[in-house]
Design a protein around this motif. Structure first.
Motif, PDB file in Angstrom:
ATOM      1  N   GLN A  56       0.806  -1.215   0.000  1.00 24.11           N
ATOM      2  CA  GLN A  56       0.000   0.000   0.000  1.00 24.11           C
ATOM      3  C   GLN A  56       0.846   1.275   0.000  1.00 24.11           C
ATOM      4  O   GLN A  56       0.386   2.341   0.407  1.00 24.11           O
ATOM      5  CB  GLN A  56      -0.995   0.007   1.161  1.00 24.11           C
ATOM      6  N   ALA A  61       2.658  10.258  -0.217  1.00 26.91           N
ATOM      7  CA  ALA A  61       1.608   9.852   0.727  1.00 26.91           C
ATOM      8  C   ALA A  61       1.225  10.990   1.674  1.00 26.91           C
ATOM      9  O   ALA A  61       0.086  11.070   2.123  1.00 26.91           O
ATOM     10  CB  ALA A  61       2.074   8.643   1.535  1.00 26.91           C
ATOM     11  N   ASN A  64      -1.625  12.696  -0.278  1.00 32.66           N
ATOM     12  CA  ASN A  64      -2.809  11.911  -0.612  1.00 32.66           C
ATOM     13  C   ASN A  64      -3.474  11.235   0.574  1.00 32.66           C
ATOM     14  O   ASN A  64      -4.644  10.880   0.501  1.00 32.66           O
ATOM     15  CB  ASN A  64      -2.449  10.845  -1.654  1.00 32.66           C
ATOM     16  N   ARG A  65      -2.741  11.036   1.652  1.00 30.96           N
ATOM     17  CA  ARG A  65      -3.320  10.336   2.802  1.00 30.96           C
ATOM     18  C   ARG A  65      -3.506  11.273   3.989  1.00 30.96           C
ATOM     19  O   ARG A  65      -3.409  10.864   5.128  1.00 30.96           O
ATOM     20  CB  ARG A  65      -2.443   9.148   3.194  1.00 30.96           C
ATOM     21  N   CYS A  70      -9.129   8.648   2.477  1.00 34.36           N
ATOM     22  CA  CYS A  70      -8.058   7.946   1.770  1.00 34.36           C
ATOM     23  C   CYS A  70      -8.335   7.856   0.276  1.00 34.36           C
ATOM     24  O   CYS A  70      -8.824   6.857  -0.226  1.00 34.36           O
ATOM     25  CB  CYS A  70      -7.880   6.547   2.356  1.00 34.36           C
ATOM     26  N   GLN A  71      -7.997   8.911  -0.440  1.00 34.78           N
ATOM     27  CA  GLN A  71      -8.406   9.027  -1.831  1.00 34.78           C
ATOM     28  C   GLN A  71      -7.418   8.452  -2.841  1.00 34.78           C
ATOM     29  O   GLN A  71      -7.673   8.518  -4.032  1.00 34.78           O
ATOM     30  CB  GLN A  71      -8.657  10.511  -2.153  1.00 34.78           C
ATOM     31  N   ASP A  72      -6.302   7.901  -2.399  1.00 30.70           N
ATOM     32  CA  ASP A  72      -5.358   7.376  -3.395  1.00 30.70           C
ATOM     33  C   ASP A  72      -5.760   5.969  -3.843  1.00 30.70           C
ATOM     34  O   ASP A  72      -6.591   5.305  -3.241  1.00 30.70           O
ATOM     35  CB  ASP A  72      -3.923   7.399  -2.846  1.00 30.70           C
ATOM     36  N   CYS A  75      -5.178   2.549  -1.297  1.00 29.47           N
ATOM     37  CA  CYS A  75      -5.540   2.639   0.113  1.00 29.47           C
ATOM     38  C   CYS A  75      -6.684   1.734   0.546  1.00 29.47           C
ATOM     39  O   CYS A  75      -6.531   0.953   1.459  1.00 29.47           O
ATOM     40  CB  CYS A  75      -5.888   4.087   0.431  1.00 29.47           C
ATOM     41  N   TRP A 152      -4.400   7.296  12.467  1.00 29.71           N
ATOM     42  CA  TRP A 152      -3.814   6.331  11.529  1.00 29.71           C
ATOM     43  C   TRP A 152      -3.933   4.911  12.057  1.00 29.71           C
ATOM     44  O   TRP A 152      -3.933   4.685  13.261  1.00 29.71           O
ATOM     45  CB  TRP A 152      -2.337   6.659  11.287  1.00 29.71           C
ATOM     46  N   VAL A 185      -2.406   3.735   6.999  1.00 28.20           N
ATOM     47  CA  VAL A 185      -3.614   4.195   6.307  1.00 28.20           C
ATOM     48  C   VAL A 185      -4.517   4.861   7.336  1.00 28.20           C
ATOM     49  O   VAL A 185      -4.405   4.609   8.534  1.00 28.20           O
ATOM     50  CB  VAL A 185      -4.347   3.033   5.602  1.00 28.20           C
ATOM     51  N   PRO A 186      -5.432   5.728   6.897  1.00 22.65           N
ATOM     52  CA  PRO A 186      -6.330   6.382   7.851  1.00 22.65           C
ATOM     53  C   PRO A 186      -7.136   5.359   8.649  1.00 22.65           C
ATOM     54  O   PRO A 186      -7.584   4.342   8.111  1.00 22.65           O
ATOM     55  CB  PRO A 186      -7.245   7.231   6.963  1.00 22.65           C
TER      56      PRO A 186
END
Length: 198
Positions: A56, A61, A64-65, A70-72, A75, A152, A185-186
């Motif tokens: 991932q 990052a 985008n994160r 989490c729009q990438d 993710c 996170w 990741v979120p």
């Protein structure tokens, strides 16, 4: 008569020495095979860990994160990280462009007693990482752990590989390794791969 007795004793000593030498050579051969088995399995596990650490991963990052949704492209999708049986699939942004290209789906699985690595999204392409003729893979287990740290989700995976010497099923070795995923990741929404609740 004395000569025959001497020859008999000599033959007994010679036979005992030959047996001891054969046992020593057999023990040496087993030790060498065990060393090769351990080295080959450790090499496969190290390769797996290096690739999995980047699961991932996405270029830039920090941009985008930065939001909870989490729009990438690496993710929250179904192919981004998934463990099923003795197989794991994940994605990573190899060229750092933020787009999911066809060569950015990775993963590992056992098939025909060999460890294979995934190198393509569609169609799935798998390449052998080990050879059943020199290292017979018999089991692979995954355990994903998740922990919320602020906003996170931090993850780590414990993987256990088991292999046998190809011509002797009684000679088996298992190694395990815990791999920290470097790419958080979120935590909201809680990642599907981490279960239902944080």
């Amino acid at each position: 008569m004395g000569l025959m007795v001497g020859m008999g004793i000599g033959l007994l000593v010679l036979a005992a020495g030959a047996k001891m030498l054969a046992q020593h050579l057999q023990g040496h051969r087993w030790a060498l095979q065990d060393s090769h088995l351990h080295q080959d399995l450790r090499s496969a596990l190290d390769t797996l860990a290096r690739e999995l650490r980047q699961a991932q991963a996405v270029g830039q990052a920090w941009k985008n994160r930065s939001t909870a949704d989490c729009q990438d492209a690496f993710c929250g999708g179904a192919r981004d990280i998934k463990i099923q049986g003795n197989r794991i699939d994940f994605s990573r942004d190899r060229d750092q462009n933020g787009l999911l290209d066809n060569n950015e789906c990775s993963g590992f699985r056992l098939k025909d007693q060999e460890l294979q690595v995934r190198t393509s999204c569609t169609p799935e392409v798998w390449s052998d990482l080990t050879d059943a003729g020199s290292l017979k893979m018999v089991d692979m287990q995954w355990d994903l752990h998740c922990e919320r740290r602020g906003r996170w989700a931090q993850r780590w995976v414990t993987v256990k590989l088991s292999a046998q010497w190809p011509h002797d099923a009684s000679r088996e070795l298992s190694l395990s390794h815990t791999v920290s995923l470097r790419n958080d990741v979120p935590a909201l929404p809680w990642p599907a791969a981490c279960g239902l609740a944080p």
